[in-house]
Scaffold this motif. Structure first.
Motif: not given
Length: 196
Positions: A2-22
């Motif tokens: 269990n790990r608390v994910v910071h909102p900046i990391e969440e937003e960073s992943y959201r932006r990455m996934r908008a540019r990269l389909d995995t």
């Protein structure tokens, strides 16, 4: 884990996934690719990484069952969060045709024996030395960086048949190597593994 994910990391992943389909990748491969891409802000890793879901699954089980983790340099060890690592670089010396990194691999192997997860993000000579040992690793994350020996050492890793995460280019480094290991650390353990 269990790990608390910071909102900046969440937003960073959201932006990455908008540019990269995995979404086409199986779960552990996706976790490793996304964490490596995120750690370097380099979408090119998605096409550069070489990994196998079955090998990742076995390594994930070994890691969460207590297999030791060995890092080639302190920067890799520092990047691996919430898990103890072995790094023997401070104890190593360059001698008899061995670099300090290669000697550190020998020292670490003497300490941990077979079955470890090896995370090599800096020194191609560390990866080359590991391939000479009978280490029977759970996984080798071989992502050394550089223009001398990095591509060749990673190709040798892939040719060895050992379970591995590598890439085909000169790219690599401590941050991406530790990110690949962290992806396995953070990925949930299936309930059947928790109870066994």
């Amino acid at each position: 884990m269990n790990r608390v994910v910071h909102p900046i990391e969440e937003e960073s992943y959201r932006r990455m996934r908008a540019r990269l389909d995995t979404t086409h990748l199986p779960p552990l491969s996706r976790a490793v690719v996304e964490r490596v891409v995120h750690s370097a802000a380099d979408l090119g890793y998605a096409d550069d990484l070489v990994l196998d879901e079955g090998e990742l699954a076995r390594a994930h089980t070994a890691l969460h069952s207590g297999a030791p983790v060995v890092a080639d340099v302190e920067m890799v060890a520092a990047g691996i969060t919430r898990h103890p690592t072995v790094c023997r670089l401070r104890d190593a010396v360059a001698a008899a045709g061995l670099t300090r990194s290669a000697h550190a691999v020998r020292l670490a192997y003497e300490q941990v024996g077979p079955g470890a997860l090896w995370v090599i993000g800096n020194a191609p000579t560390a990866l080359e030395e590991l391939l000479t040992l009978d280490a029977a690793p759970a996984l080798v994350i071989g992502l050394p960086v550089g223009f001398v020996g990095a591509v060749e050492s990673k190709a040798a890793l892939r040719a060895s048949g050992l379970p591995a995460v590598s890439n085909v280019s000169e790219k690599g480094g401590s941050a991406v190597a530790s990110a690949a290991l962290n992806a396995l650390l953070y990925h949930p353990v299936p309930r059947s593994e928790e109870t066994s």
